[in-house]
Write a protein that holds these residues in place. Structure first.
Motif, PDB file in Angstrom:
ATOM      1  N   VAL A  68       0.872  -1.221   0.094  1.00 16.32           N
ATOM      2  CA  VAL A  68      -0.079  -0.034  -0.207  1.00 16.32           C
ATOM      3  C   VAL A  68       0.853   1.274  -0.211  1.00 16.32           C
ATOM      4  O   VAL A  68       0.672   2.080  -0.760  1.00 16.32           O
ATOM      5  CB  VAL A  68      -0.916  -0.028   1.367  1.00 16.32           C
ATOM      6  N   VAL A  69       1.933   1.277   0.918  1.00 18.04           N
ATOM      7  CA  VAL A  69       2.561   2.370   1.072  1.00 18.04           C
ATOM      8  C   VAL A  69       3.383   2.597  -0.602  1.00 18.04           C
ATOM      9  O   VAL A  69       3.630   3.788  -1.004  1.00 18.04           O
ATOM     10  CB  VAL A  69       3.576   2.386   2.151  1.00 18.04           C
ATOM     11  N   LEU A  70       4.082   1.603  -0.734  1.00 20.95           N
ATOM     12  CA  LEU A  70       5.034   1.454  -1.937  1.00 20.95           C
ATOM     13  C   LEU A  70       4.078   2.145  -3.274  1.00 20.95           C
ATOM     14  O   LEU A  70       4.372   3.056  -4.010  1.00 20.95           O
ATOM     15  CB  LEU A  70       5.662   0.416  -2.394  1.00 20.95           C
ATOM     16  N   ILE A  71       2.896   1.344  -3.314  1.00 18.96           N
ATOM     17  CA  ILE A  71       2.131   1.846  -4.576  1.00 18.96           C
ATOM     18  C   ILE A  71       1.645   3.063  -4.364  1.00 18.96           C
ATOM     19  O   ILE A  71       1.501   3.983  -5.511  1.00 18.96           O
ATOM     20  CB  ILE A  71       0.958   0.682  -4.740  1.00 18.96           C
ATOM     21  N   VAL A  74       4.227   5.401  -5.600  1.00 20.60           N
ATOM     22  CA  VAL A  74       4.730   5.278  -6.946  1.00 20.60           C
ATOM     23  C   VAL A  74       3.543   6.140  -7.785  1.00 20.60           C
ATOM     24  O   VAL A  74       3.885   6.860  -8.709  1.00 20.60           O
ATOM     25  CB  VAL A  74       4.335   3.741  -7.672  1.00 20.60           C
ATOM     26  N   ALA A  75       2.343   6.075  -7.260  1.00 16.43           N
ATOM     27  CA  ALA A  75       1.263   6.833  -7.962  1.00 16.43           C
ATOM     28  C   ALA A  75       1.654   8.236  -7.699  1.00 16.43           C
ATOM     29  O   ALA A  75       1.187   8.968  -8.748  1.00 16.43           O
ATOM     30  CB  ALA A  75      -0.066   6.429  -7.284  1.00 16.43           C
ATOM     31  N   TRP A  76       2.326   8.765  -6.797  1.00 14.69           N
ATOM     32  CA  TRP A  76       2.309   9.986  -6.436  1.00 14.69           C
ATOM     33  C   TRP A  76       3.519  10.524  -7.313  1.00 14.69           C
ATOM     34  O   TRP A  76       3.354  11.787  -8.127  1.00 14.69           O
ATOM     35  CB  TRP A  76       2.945  10.446  -4.947  1.00 14.69           C
ATOM     36  N   VAL A  77       4.654   9.899  -7.758  1.00 13.87           N
ATOM     37  CA  VAL A  77       5.666  10.075  -8.143  1.00 13.87           C
ATOM     38  C   VAL A  77       5.592  10.045  -9.912  1.00 13.87           C
ATOM     39  O   VAL A  77       5.744  10.926 -10.630  1.00 13.87           O
ATOM     40  CB  VAL A  77       6.967   9.407  -7.982  1.00 13.87           C
ATOM     41  N   VAL A  78       4.772   8.861 -10.306  1.00 14.03           N
ATOM     42  CA  VAL A  78       4.721   8.516 -11.706  1.00 14.03           C
ATOM     43  C   VAL A  78       3.413   9.176 -12.303  1.00 14.03           C
ATOM     44  O   VAL A  78       3.253   9.728 -13.254  1.00 14.03           O
ATOM     45  CB  VAL A  78       4.440   7.005 -11.971  1.00 14.03           C
ATOM     46  N   HIS A  79       2.297   9.356 -11.582  1.00 16.30           N
ATOM     47  CA  HIS A  79       1.098   9.586 -12.044  1.00 16.30           C
ATOM     48  C   HIS A  79       0.529  10.961 -11.443  1.00 16.30           C
ATOM     49  O   HIS A  79      -0.642  11.568 -11.566  1.00 16.30           O
ATOM     50  CB  HIS A  79      -0.117   8.663 -11.724  1.00 16.30           C
ATOM     51  N   GLY A  80       1.432  11.508 -10.590  1.00 16.78           N
ATOM     52  CA  GLY A  80       0.927  12.912 -10.022  1.00 16.78           C
ATOM     53  C   GLY A  80      -0.134  12.931  -8.987  1.00 16.78           C
ATOM     54  O   GLY A  80      -0.582  13.966  -8.853  1.00 16.78           O
ATOM     55  N   GLN A  81      -0.541  11.595  -8.627  1.00 21.29           N
ATOM     56  CA  GLN A  81      -1.633  11.475  -7.345  1.00 21.29           C
ATOM     57  C   GLN A  81      -1.081  12.077  -6.266  1.00 21.29           C
ATOM     58  O   GLN A  81       0.083  12.107  -5.655  1.00 21.29           O
ATOM     59  CB  GLN A  81      -2.106  10.276  -7.213  1.00 21.29           C
ATOM     60  N   ARG A  82      -2.095  12.829  -5.651  1.00 20.04           N
ATOM     61  CA  ARG A  82      -1.508  13.637  -4.247  1.00 20.04           C
ATOM     62  C   ARG A  82      -2.391  12.681  -3.201  1.00 20.04           C
ATOM     63  O   ARG A  82      -3.394  12.175  -3.085  1.00 20.04           O
ATOM     64  CB  ARG A  82      -2.310  14.930  -4.254  1.00 20.04           C
ATOM     65  N   ILE A  83      -1.713  13.078  -1.987  1.00 16.81           N
ATOM     66  CA  ILE A  83      -2.092  12.442  -0.710  1.00 16.81           C
ATOM     67  C   ILE A  83      -2.260  13.404   0.191  1.00 16.81           C
ATOM     68  O   ILE A  83      -1.307  14.195   0.561  1.00 16.81           O
ATOM     69  CB  ILE A  83      -1.293  11.172  -0.288  1.00 16.81           C
ATOM     70  N   ASP A  84      -3.284  13.514   1.013  1.00 18.93           N
ATOM     71  CA  ASP A  84      -3.564  14.524   2.191  1.00 18.93           C
ATOM     72  C   ASP A  84      -2.776  14.075   3.675  1.00 18.93           C
ATOM     73  O   ASP A  84      -2.331  12.790   3.642  1.00 18.93           O
ATOM     74  CB  ASP A  84      -4.916  14.800   2.293  1.00 18.93           C
ATOM     75  N   PHE A  85      -2.722  14.854   4.169  1.00 18.96           N
ATOM     76  CA  PHE A  85      -2.156  14.612   5.608  1.00 18.96           C
ATOM     77  C   PHE A  85      -2.829  13.390   6.163  1.00 18.96           C
ATOM     78  O   PHE A  85      -1.896  12.408   6.812  1.00 18.96           O
ATOM     79  CB  PHE A  85      -2.316  15.683   6.680  1.00 18.96           C
ATOM     80  N   ALA A  86      -4.116  13.248   6.217  1.00 23.39           N
ATOM     81  CA  ALA A  86      -4.497  12.081   6.892  1.00 23.39           C
ATOM     82  C   ALA A  86      -4.019  10.896   6.149  1.00 23.39           C
ATOM     83  O   ALA A  86      -3.876   9.889   6.965  1.00 23.39           O
ATOM     84  CB  ALA A  86      -6.097  12.132   6.905  1.00 23.39           C
ATOM     85  N   GLY A  87      -3.928  10.910   5.045  1.00 20.82           N
ATOM     86  CA  GLY A  87      -3.419   9.597   4.224  1.00 20.82           C
ATOM     87  C   GLY A  87      -2.056   9.463   4.575  1.00 20.82           C
ATOM     88  O   GLY A  87      -1.764   8.132   4.874  1.00 20.82           O
ATOM     89  N   VAL A  89      -0.689  10.230   7.517  1.00 18.54           N
ATOM     90  CA  VAL A  89      -0.674   9.473   8.991  1.00 18.54           C
ATOM     91  C   VAL A  89      -1.022   8.222   8.763  1.00 18.54           C
ATOM     92  O   VAL A  89      -0.409   7.276   9.548  1.00 18.54           O
ATOM     93  CB  VAL A  89      -1.589  10.380   9.627  1.00 18.54           C
ATOM     94  N   GLY A  90      -2.136   7.731   7.938  1.00 18.85           N
ATOM     95  CA  GLY A  90      -2.526   6.499   8.053  1.00 18.85           C
ATOM     96  C   GLY A  90      -1.506   5.529   7.316  1.00 18.85           C
ATOM     97  O   GLY A  90      -1.210   4.296   8.049  1.00 18.85           O
ATOM     98  N   MET A  91      -0.673   5.835   6.321  1.00 20.92           N
ATOM     99  CA  MET A  91       0.563   5.102   5.916  1.00 20.92           C
ATOM    100  C   MET A  91       1.644   4.910   6.961  1.00 20.92           C
ATOM    101  O   MET A  91       2.191   3.753   7.079  1.00 20.92           O
ATOM    102  CB  MET A  91       1.080   5.690   4.502  1.00 20.92           C
ATOM    103  N   GLY A  92       1.879   5.866   7.619  1.00 22.66           N
ATOM    104  CA  GLY A  92       2.816   6.128   8.443  1.00 22.66           C
ATOM    105  C   GLY A  92       2.329   5.013   9.969  1.00 22.66           C
ATOM    106  O   GLY A  92       3.406   4.156  10.165  1.00 22.66           O
ATOM    107  N   LEU A  93       1.252   4.821   9.989  1.00 19.96           N
ATOM    108  CA  LEU A  93       0.815   3.915  10.941  1.00 19.96           C
ATOM    109  C   LEU A  93       0.794   2.392  10.442  1.00 19.96           C
ATOM    110  O   LEU A  93       1.105   1.779  11.084  1.00 19.96           O
ATOM    111  CB  LEU A  93      -0.645   3.999  11.183  1.00 19.96           C
ATOM    112  N   ILE A  94       0.723   2.377   8.985  1.00 15.71           N
ATOM    113  CA  ILE A  94       0.949   1.138   8.330  1.00 15.71           C
ATOM    114  C   ILE A  94       2.499   0.586   8.647  1.00 15.71           C
ATOM    115  O   ILE A  94       2.850  -0.648   8.881  1.00 15.71           O
ATOM    116  CB  ILE A  94       0.368   1.199   6.895  1.00 15.71           C
TER     117      ILE A  94
END
Length: 110
Positions: A68-71, A74-87, A89-94
């Motif tokens: 989940v974290v790696l994909i 990749v989505a952020w770097v390759v496809h320009g998708q953004r993730i908000d602060f809550a996202g 934090v959630g990935m940090g918890l994962i």
């Protein structure tokens, strides 16, 4: 091959395959579609080899958590998708969960 190295390769293959899904455009483009099929096939094969050594719950927790974290990265770097602060934090918890599982659980094999 070491089970942890094999699990890492399985995760990498899954991330590559999942990344290629967007580029396959619904399996209408041949090369990305082939990458998806081969990547998932390799990932499942490698994961099945890992399960001879690492318990399924532990292996799958690491597989899915890091995947989940790696994909997302990749989505952020390759496809320009953004993730908000809550996202984030959630990935940090994962990631923290995977670390706790590996460092403190007696279920893992070291």
């Amino acid at each position: 091959m070491n089970a942890w190295v094999t699990l890492s390769l399985a995760i990498a293959a899954e991330v590559v395959a999942t990344s290629a899904l967007k580029s396959s455009e619904g399996f209408t483009r041949a090369v990305p579609s082939l990458v998806v099929v081969l990547g998932y096939g390799l990932a499942i094969y490698l994961l099945s080899r890992v399960l001879a050594t690492i318990p399924v719950g532990v292996a799958y927790a690491i597989w899915s958590g890091l995947g989940v974290v790696l994909i997302t990265l990749v989505a952020w770097v390759v496809h320009g998708q953004r993730i908000d602060f809550a996202g984030m934090v959630g990935m940090g918890l994962i990631v923290a969960g995977v670390v706790v599982l590996n460092l403190f659980s007696s279920s893992t094999v070291h």
